[in-house]
Design a protein around this motif. Structure first.
Motif, PDB file in Angstrom:
ATOM      1  N   ALA A  48       1.485   5.477   3.383  1.00 13.46           N
ATOM      2  CA  ALA A  48       0.765   5.524   2.106  1.00 13.46           C
ATOM      3  C   ALA A  48       0.120   6.896   1.929  1.00 13.46           C
ATOM      4  O   ALA A  48      -0.391   7.484   2.887  1.00 13.46           O
ATOM      5  N   ARG A  49       0.144   7.392   0.723  1.00 11.09           N
ATOM      6  CA  ARG A  49      -0.447   8.701   0.448  1.00 11.09           C
ATOM      7  C   ARG A  49      -1.965   8.635   0.361  1.00 11.09           C
ATOM      8  O   ARG A  49      -2.662   9.600   0.647  1.00 11.09           O
ATOM      9  N   HIS A  50      -2.459   7.483  -0.068  1.00  7.54           N
ATOM     10  CA  HIS A  50      -3.900   7.291  -0.190  1.00  7.54           C
ATOM     11  C   HIS A  50      -4.163   5.801  -0.290  1.00  7.54           C
ATOM     12  O   HIS A  50      -3.244   5.006  -0.490  1.00  7.54           O
ATOM     13  N   ALA A  51      -5.399   5.405  -0.134  1.00  2.00           N
ATOM     14  CA  ALA A  51      -5.768   3.995  -0.244  1.00  2.00           C
ATOM     15  C   ALA A  51      -5.585   3.516  -1.681  1.00  2.00           C
ATOM     16  O   ALA A  51      -5.866   4.255  -2.629  1.00  2.00           O
ATOM     17  N   VAL A  52      -5.083   2.309  -1.830  1.00  3.23           N
ATOM     18  CA  VAL A  52      -4.892   1.726  -3.157  1.00  3.23           C
ATOM     19  C   VAL A  52      -5.477   0.318  -3.185  1.00  3.23           C
ATOM     20  O   VAL A  52      -5.534  -0.369  -2.159  1.00  3.23           O
ATOM     21  N   ASP A  53      -5.895  -0.090  -4.357  1.00  2.00           N
ATOM     22  CA  ASP A  53      -6.473  -1.418  -4.548  1.00  2.00           C
ATOM     23  C   ASP A  53      -5.370  -2.348  -5.021  1.00  2.00           C
ATOM     24  O   ASP A  53      -4.973  -2.304  -6.187  1.00  2.00           O
ATOM     25  N   VAL A  54      -4.836  -3.161  -4.124  1.00  2.00           N
ATOM     26  CA  VAL A  54      -3.765  -4.086  -4.483  1.00  2.00           C
ATOM     27  C   VAL A  54      -4.292  -5.512  -4.479  1.00  2.00           C
ATOM     28  O   VAL A  54      -5.319  -5.809  -3.865  1.00  2.00           O
TER      29      VAL A  54
ATOM     30  N   MET B 165       2.722   1.405  -3.743  1.00  2.70           N
ATOM     31  CA  MET B 165       1.775   1.585  -4.847  1.00  2.70           C
ATOM     32  C   MET B 165       0.979   2.883  -4.730  1.00  2.70           C
ATOM     33  O   MET B 165       0.350   3.307  -5.697  1.00  2.70           O
ATOM     34  N   SER B 166       1.026   3.530  -3.569  1.00  3.59           N
ATOM     35  CA  SER B 166       0.366   4.838  -3.440  1.00  3.59           C
ATOM     36  C   SER B 166       1.234   5.975  -3.959  1.00  3.59           C
ATOM     37  O   SER B 166       0.806   7.129  -3.992  1.00  3.59           O
TER      38      SER B 166
ATOM     39  N   GLY C 276       4.095  -4.121  -7.153  1.00  2.00           N
ATOM     40  CA  GLY C 276       3.142  -4.438  -8.212  1.00  2.00           C
ATOM     41  C   GLY C 276       3.827  -4.946  -9.466  1.00  2.00           C
ATOM     42  O   GLY C 276       3.332  -4.760 -10.576  1.00  2.00           O
TER      43      GLY C 276
ATOM     44  N   PRO D  45       0.809  -1.227   0.000  1.00  2.00           N
ATOM     45  CA  PRO D  45       0.000   0.000   0.000  1.00  2.00           C
ATOM     46  C   PRO D  45       0.842   1.277   0.000  1.00  2.00           C
ATOM     47  O   PRO D  45       0.425   2.294  -0.560  1.00  2.00           O
TER      48      PRO D  45
END
Length: 401
Positions: free
Chosen positions: A313-319, A169-170, A252, A166
Motif C-alpha cells: 500500500a502506498r499509504h493508509a486508507v479508510d476502507v 485502494m491506496s 471498493g 488497503p
C-alpha cells in the motif's frame, strides 16, 4: 437505519437502569462479563445440514431453536432447544431475535423475506439470492421492515479483503481496469430415479418454491443439489460468493452493478470465461489471468493474490471494515443487531455480488452478448434472457415482500 420499536431486550435494559440505584460489576451481569442474561441475542438455525452456523455460539448470543425439514436433524435431547420442521412456525417465537439461514440456495430469499416480515434479523449463507429478481426482493424486504440482514461470506474480508483492499485502494497499481476472480461454473440439469420419501422428511417443504422434483437421496446431498439448476447456483453462487465478493470489495466496487455481459471466446471477450462490463467501465472476468484466485489489473501494475508480495500500500486508507472492533463476520453481525446499523456485508452488497454469478450463469447458457437494464429488470431486446431474470414459483411458497 431507523430506530426499531422497543424490543424485549431494550425494554428490560431501560427498566433496569431506571430501577437500580447501584452499580453492579460486569461479572454479575453475564458469564462473559459483558452481557446480562436478558440481553443475550436469541438465535435460531434454519437448515441443520453440513454447513453449521456459529452465530449462536458467539459471546452474547445463544441458539434457542433449530428447524429442518428432516426431523432426524433436529436435536431431541436438549430441553433448551426447540425443534421445528416448518420454519414459519419458528418465526412465530416472540423471544426469537435472529435467524441464521443455512438452507439450500433456492430457499434463501424466501426465508429471509419472511423473517424480515416477522421482525427478525437475518444472517444468511451465500449465495444470498437464487435469481436477479430475488436480489431486488431481498433488499426491498430488509429496507421495508428495517432489519439487519447480512450475507454470510467470511472470506470476503478475512481471507482477501483485509490484505488486498488497503493495497488496491491506496492506488498502488493505479486505476483499476480489470478484475479477475476464479470459481467453478454453472449448475446443470439433473434427473434421478424416484425413490420413496423418508417418513422423517417433509419433501414438499424441502422443495419449497422449486418445481416438483421426485425425491432421490442423491439429489439432496449438498454438492449435488448446488449443481442442480432446480435448487442451486453452481460454483458461481458458491465460491463466487467468496471470490467475486472478495475481488469486488478489495477494489471498493462491490456496490457497482453489472451493465453488460459477454460470452467467452468471442471477439469482444477472447478469454475462456464470461466477462462483465461494470457500470463504472471496469471489466470483470470469471477466470484467472495469472493463475491466482484474484488478479487485479491497474494502469500502473498488476496485483495477483499471493503472487506479488512486493506490491505494498502506498499509504493508509479508510476502507469499510467490520463494526465494533469485530474480527469475524459473526461478531460484526451481532454488533450491528445490537446497535441497529448495517453490517459489513449488508444485504445490498450480498445481493449485488450474487448478481455477478447470475449474469455468468445466464450468458453461459445463451452464449451471446447481453445488455442489462437494472431499472426495468430486463435484458435489452432479449426476451429469452429476460425470461431468466426470475423463476416460476410453486404455491404456496411464492415470495411476497
Amino acid at each position: 437505519m431507523k430506530k426499531q420499536n422497543l424490543t424485549r431486550r431494550s425494554f428490560l435494559a431501560t427498566s433496569a437502569v431506571c430501577a437500580a440505584p447501584l452499580f453492579f460489576p460486569g461479572r454479575v451481569l453475564g458469564k462473559d462479563g459483558n452481557y446480562a442474561p436478558n440481553d443475550i441475542i436469541n438465535v435460531a438455525l434454519i437448515g441443520n445440514g453440513w454447513r453449521k452456523s456459529n452465530i449462536g455460539h458467539r459471546p452474547g448470543s445463544r441458539f434457542i431453536a433449530i428447524c429442518d425439514c428432516d426431523t432426524r436433524r433436529i436435536p431431541h435431547n436438549n430441553p433448551d432447544m426447540k425443534g421445528f420442521q416448518d420454519y414459519r412456525e419458528l418465526l412465530e417465537m416472540p423471544e426469537l431475535d435472529v435467524v441464521s439461514i443455512a438452507a439450500p440456495d433456492h430457499w434463501h430469499t424466501k426465508m429471509t423475506v419472511d423473517a424480515c416480515k416477522a421482525g427478525k434479523d437475518v444472517y444468511c449463507e451465500k449465495p444470498l439470492t437464487f435469481t436477479l429478481m430475488e436480489s431486488r426482493q431481498i433488499v426491498e424486504a430488509a429496507r421495508k421492515y428495517n432489519r439487519v440482514v447480512s450475507s454470510g461470506s467470511q472470506r470476503v474480508m478475512e481471507d482477501y479483503g483485509q490484505y488486498i483492499a488497503p493495497i488496491i485502494m491506496s492506488g498502488a497499481i493505479g486505476e483499476v481496469k480489470e478484475i479477475y476472480a476464479t470459481c467453478a461454473g454453472s449448475p446443470g440439469e439433473r434427473i434421478y430415479a424416484p425413490q420413496p420419501v423418508p417418513a422423517e422428511l417433509n419433501w414438499d417443504m424441502w422443495l419449497g418454491q422449486a418445481p416438483w422434483f421426485d425425491y432421490n437421496e442423491e439429489a439432496i446431498r449438498p454438492m449435488t443439489w448446488r449443481f442442480n439448476s432446480v435448487f442451486g447456483t453452481g460454483g458461481l453462487g458458491d465460491w463466487g460468493g467468496h471470490n467475486f465478493g472478495g475481488a469486488l470489495y478489495s477494489c471498493g466496487m462491490d456496490h457497482i452493478a453489472p451493465k453488460e455481459v459477454f460470452a467467452p471466446n468471442t471477439e469482444e471477450n477472447p478469454t475462456n470465461g464470461a466477462m462483465i462490463l461494470m457500470e463504472n467501465g471496469v471489466k470483470f472476468f470469471h477466470g484467472s489471468k495469472t493463475g491466482a484466485t484474484i488478479t487485479i489489473v491497474g494502469t500502473e501494475g498488476t496485483y495477483a493474490w499471493r503472487q506479488t508480495p512486493e506490491i505494498k500500500a502506498r499509504h493508509a486508507v479508510d476502507v469499510r471494515r467490520y463494526s465494533g472492533g469485530a474480527n469475524n463476520i459473526a461478531d460484526d453481525f451481532l454488533f450491528c443487531v445490537r446497535n441497529r446499523v448495517r453490517p459489513f456485508q449488508d444485504v445490498f452488497f450480498g445481493a449485488n455480488v450474487s448478481d455477478y454469478g447470475h449474469m455468468c450463469n445466464i450468458v453461459y447458457k445463451l452464449k451471446r452478448h447481453l445488455v442489462w437494464d437494472k431499472e426495468k429488470m430486463e435484458f435489452v431486446g432479449d426476451r429469452e434472457a429476460t425470461s431468466m431474470v426470475a423463476k416460476a414459483q410453486r404455491a404456496p411458497y411464492t415470495i411476497e415482500v
